[in-house]
Design a protein around this motif. Structure first.
Motif, short mmCIF file in Angstrom:
data_model
loop_
_atom_site.label_atom_id
_atom_site.label_comp_id
_atom_site.label_asym_id
_atom_site.label_seq_id
_atom_site.Cartn_x
_atom_site.Cartn_y
_atom_site.Cartn_z
N GLY A 55 0.82 -1.21 0.00
CA GLY A 55 0.00 0.00 0.00
C GLY A 55 0.85 1.25 0.00
N ALA A 56 0.23 2.38 -0.32
CA ALA A 56 0.96 3.63 -0.45
C ALA A 56 0.05 4.80 -0.11
CB ALA A 56 1.51 3.78 -1.87
N VAL A 57 0.66 5.97 -0.05
CA VAL A 57 -0.07 7.21 0.20
C VAL A 57 0.36 8.24 -0.84
CG1 VAL A 57 -0.31 9.16 1.80
CG2 VAL A 57 -0.34 6.82 2.67
N VAL A 58 -0.58 9.04 -1.32
CA VAL A 58 -0.27 10.17 -2.18
C VAL A 58 -0.84 11.42 -1.53
CG1 VAL A 58 -2.34 9.79 -3.61
CG2 VAL A 58 -0.42 11.12 -4.51
N VAL B 28 10.80 10.30 -17.16
CA VAL B 28 10.62 11.20 -16.04
C VAL B 28 9.13 11.54 -15.96
CG1 VAL B 28 11.12 13.50 -15.12
CG2 VAL B 28 12.95 12.15 -16.17
N MET B 29 8.54 11.28 -14.81
CA MET B 29 7.10 11.44 -14.64
C MET B 29 6.79 12.63 -13.74
SD MET B 29 6.09 8.78 -16.38
CE MET B 29 4.41 8.35 -15.92
N VAL B 30 5.71 13.33 -14.05
CA VAL B 30 5.18 14.38 -13.18
C VAL B 30 4.17 13.73 -12.24
CG1 VAL B 30 3.82 16.50 -13.08
CG2 VAL B 30 5.54 16.19 -14.89
N GLU B 31 4.38 13.91 -10.92
CA GLU B 31 3.56 13.22 -9.94
C GLU B 31 3.33 14.10 -8.72
OE1 GLU B 31 5.15 9.33 -8.88
OE2 GLU B 31 6.52 9.45 -10.58
N PHE B 32 2.28 13.78 -7.97
CA PHE B 32 2.14 14.30 -6.63
C PHE B 32 3.06 13.51 -5.70
CE2 PHE B 32 -2.05 16.08 -7.94
CZ PHE B 32 -1.86 17.37 -7.44
N PRO B 33 3.51 14.09 -4.59
CA PRO B 33 4.35 13.35 -3.64
C PRO B 33 3.65 12.09 -3.15
CG PRO B 33 4.32 15.69 -3.10
CD PRO B 33 3.28 15.49 -4.16
N ALA B 34 4.38 11.01 -3.08
CA ALA B 34 3.79 9.73 -2.69
C ALA B 34 4.87 8.80 -2.18
CB ALA B 34 3.06 9.09 -3.88
N GLY B 35 4.44 7.75 -1.50
CA GLY B 35 5.40 6.77 -1.02
C GLY B 35 4.73 5.55 -0.44
N THR C 178 6.00 20.77 5.53
CA THR C 178 5.09 20.26 6.55
C THR C 178 3.78 21.03 6.40
OG1 THR C 178 5.95 21.88 8.15
CG2 THR C 178 6.92 19.66 8.19
N ALA C 179 2.71 20.47 6.96
CA ALA C 179 1.38 21.08 6.79
C ALA C 179 0.67 21.22 8.13
CB ALA C 179 0.54 20.23 5.84
N ARG C 180 -0.09 22.32 8.28
CA ARG C 180 -0.87 22.54 9.50
C ARG C 180 -2.18 21.77 9.50
NH1 ARG C 180 0.29 27.86 8.18
NH2 ARG C 180 -1.90 28.18 7.60
N GLU C 181 -2.74 21.52 8.31
CA GLU C 181 -4.03 20.85 8.22
C GLU C 181 -3.98 19.74 7.18
OE1 GLU C 181 -7.73 23.48 8.85
OE2 GLU C 181 -6.33 24.73 7.72
N TRP C 182 -4.70 18.67 7.50
CA TRP C 182 -4.75 17.50 6.62
C TRP C 182 -6.19 17.03 6.46
CZ3 TRP C 182 -0.51 14.86 4.39
CH2 TRP C 182 0.75 15.37 4.75
N ALA C 183 -6.47 16.43 5.32
CA ALA C 183 -7.79 15.84 5.09
C ALA C 183 -7.62 14.55 4.30
CB ALA C 183 -8.70 16.80 4.33
N HIS C 184 -8.26 13.49 4.78
CA HIS C 184 -8.25 12.23 4.04
C HIS C 184 -9.34 12.29 2.99
CE1 HIS C 184 -9.30 7.84 3.50
NE2 HIS C 184 -8.03 7.89 3.19
N ALA C 185 -8.96 12.14 1.73
CA ALA C 185 -9.93 12.25 0.64
C ALA C 185 -10.58 10.91 0.31
CB ALA C 185 -9.25 12.82 -0.61
N GLY C 186 -9.80 9.86 0.24
CA GLY C 186 -10.33 8.56 -0.15
C GLY C 186 -9.19 7.62 -0.48
N ALA C 187 -9.48 6.65 -1.31
CA ALA C 187 -8.47 5.66 -1.68
C ALA C 187 -8.72 5.21 -3.11
CB ALA C 187 -8.50 4.47 -0.73
N THR D 2 -1.76 10.48 -10.03
CA THR D 2 -1.81 11.93 -10.21
C THR D 2 -3.03 12.33 -11.03
OG1 THR D 2 0.60 12.03 -10.05
CG2 THR D 2 -0.49 13.93 -11.02
N LEU D 3 -3.40 11.52 -12.01
CA LEU D 3 -4.63 11.77 -12.75
C LEU D 3 -5.84 11.71 -11.82
CD1 LEU D 3 -3.88 9.62 -15.93
CD2 LEU D 3 -4.08 12.11 -15.86
N THR D 4 -5.88 10.69 -10.96
CA THR D 4 -6.98 10.56 -10.01
C THR D 4 -7.00 11.73 -9.03
OG1 THR D 4 -6.91 8.15 -10.17
CG2 THR D 4 -8.00 9.08 -8.24
N CYS D 5 -5.83 12.12 -8.55
CA CYS D 5 -5.75 13.24 -7.61
C CYS D 5 -6.18 14.55 -8.26
CB CYS D 5 -4.33 13.36 -7.06
SG CYS D 5 -3.91 12.09 -5.86
N THR D 6 -5.93 14.70 -9.54
CA THR D 6 -6.36 15.91 -10.25
C THR D 6 -7.88 15.97 -10.31
OG1 THR D 6 -4.33 15.90 -11.56
CG2 THR D 6 -6.16 17.22 -12.40
N LEU D 7 -8.52 14.82 -10.49
CA LEU D 7 -9.99 14.77 -10.43
C LEU D 7 -10.48 15.20 -9.06
CD1 LEU D 7 -12.77 13.86 -11.59
CD2 LEU D 7 -12.26 11.59 -10.66
#
Length: 203
Positions: free
Chosen positions: A52-55, A78-85, A108-117, A174-179
């Motif tokens: 599993g991974a996180v983006v 070379v791919m354009v992507e959102f940060p992930a691991g 680093t971020a002050r606020e986070w939100a879980h969008a989905g999977a 990244t395509l999904t995250c853009t949606l």
């Protein structure tokens, strides 16, 4: 199991008969299963086990997003992507997201939100990628893993959308995250933002 239409899925389900290991590496694990089809016949399914991974979709205060450019050896580009691991064994996806954002981008971020999977490749992999948004960003020092090389840059959502349209961005997550990004920014999809406690505070 009942589908969204209210009907049962028993006529679609496949049942495991036996399983064998094909390959076990440092990262990926491949298996071949013999399964029983809904009509009673047997077939085989070869698939990859993935931890599993996180983006992360990092939002800057000026409306831009943080992206990366990284060479991906299997596709040779070379791919354009959102940060992930990848999620480490026993690691909470949110902890993984915070770690990857800092290590790869320095933010680093002050606020986070879980969008989905999202399931990345349902035909041959168990991989699931958890999608997080991050805002209230502060830039520090990157902490790249040994052997990790990538460029960090920013773009407007419109620029990113154009790259998805013209084929500059072909990475599935990244395509999904853009949606997700488009629907969140338009107000069509709501997020449950959570603020992190200040550093050094309890909780």
């Amino acid at each position: 199991m009942t589908s969204s239409t209210g009907t049962t899925d028993s006529h679609l389900r496949e049942e495991l008969v036996k399983s064998e290991e094909l390959f076990k590496g440092n990262f990926l694990h491949a298996r071949r299963d013999t399964i029983r089809l809904p009509d009673g016949h047997n077939a085989t399914r070869e698939y990859v086990l993935h931890p599993g991974a996180v983006v992360v979709i990092p939002l800057l205060d000026d409306g831009r997003v943080v992206l990366e450019r990284q060479f991906r050896y299997p596709v040779g580009h070379v791919m354009v992507e959102f940060p992930a691991g990848k999620i480490d064994a026993g690691e909470d996806p949110f902890v993984c997201g915070r770690r990857e954002l800092l290590e790869e981008t320095g933010y680093t971020a002050r606020e986070w939100a879980h969008a989905g999977a999202m399931h990345l490749a349902v035909a041959y992999s168990t991989e699931i990628i958890h999608i997080y948004f991050a805002r209230g960003l502060s830039l520090g020092e990157r902490q790249l893993d040994h052997g990790e090389f990538l460029d960090v840059f920013t773009a407007t959502p419109d620029e990113l959308s154009g790259w998805c349209r013209d084929g500059t961005v072909t990475d599935a997550k990244t395509l999904t995250c853009t949606l997700w990004l488009q629907n969140v920014l338009s107000g069509a999809w709501a997020l449950d933002w959570k603020a992190l406690p200040p550093e050094g505070s309890a909780g």
